[in-house]
Motif scaffolding. Structure first.
Motif: not given
Length: 160
Positions: A104-108
């Protein structure tokens, strides 16, 4: 570094996408469902007619990219689309720097592109997917009518 689809996209099976896109209804409407989310926090949506859209979260824009699922699948076989929509070179560099995503992480972008941030290794970090979509939806809605050149103070979306 060889990348797979698992590197370029995230698993959305445990994510409540109705909540995830609540702050984007001003742009995407209510008739679309999520097909895929990229590791860089963009999304592919399909409407009830079968049209496929790319939600470019960094720019706060939605683009019609295919008139059907089959056409979308053909686009995914072309390097030009993979490069534009998934940024595999940046993902590879991030992974080589030791930046890996937890569930539940993305690169932002720490400083959003719309607020002057750059797509550089130093500005992109792992972030919570819910925080990313909710915050960017609000930011994009608030700046959508601001004219080019207007000074906007930055905001950070990541802990680091």
């Amino acid at each position: 570094m060889q990348l797979s689809w698992d590197d370029l996209t995230i698993d959305i099976s445990a994510i409540d996408t109705s909540v995830l896109f609540h702050n984007w209804q001003w742009l995407i409407g209510k008739d679309k469902h999520v097909m895929m989310i990229t590791s860089l926090g963009d999304a592919f949506l399909q409407d009830i007619k079968g049209y496929i859209f790319w939600l470019d979260v960094a720019q706060g824009q939605m683009h019609l990219i295919a008139d059907s699922y089959d056409t979308f699948q053909l686009h995914l076989q072309k390097t030009v689309h993979i490069d534009e929509w998934f940024s595999p070179e940046l993902i590879s560099e991030l992974k080589q720097q030791g930046l890996h995503l937890a569930p539940q992480q993305i690169y932002a972008h720490q400083t959003p592109v719309l607020l002057g941030g750059k797509s550089t290794l130093t500005n992109v970090k792992p972030a919570d997917i819910m925080l990313h979509f909710q915050t960017m939806g609000l930011i994009c809605q608030q700046v959508k009518n601001i004219t080019t050149g207007t000074q906007v103070n930055g905001a950070s979306l990541c802990d680091n």
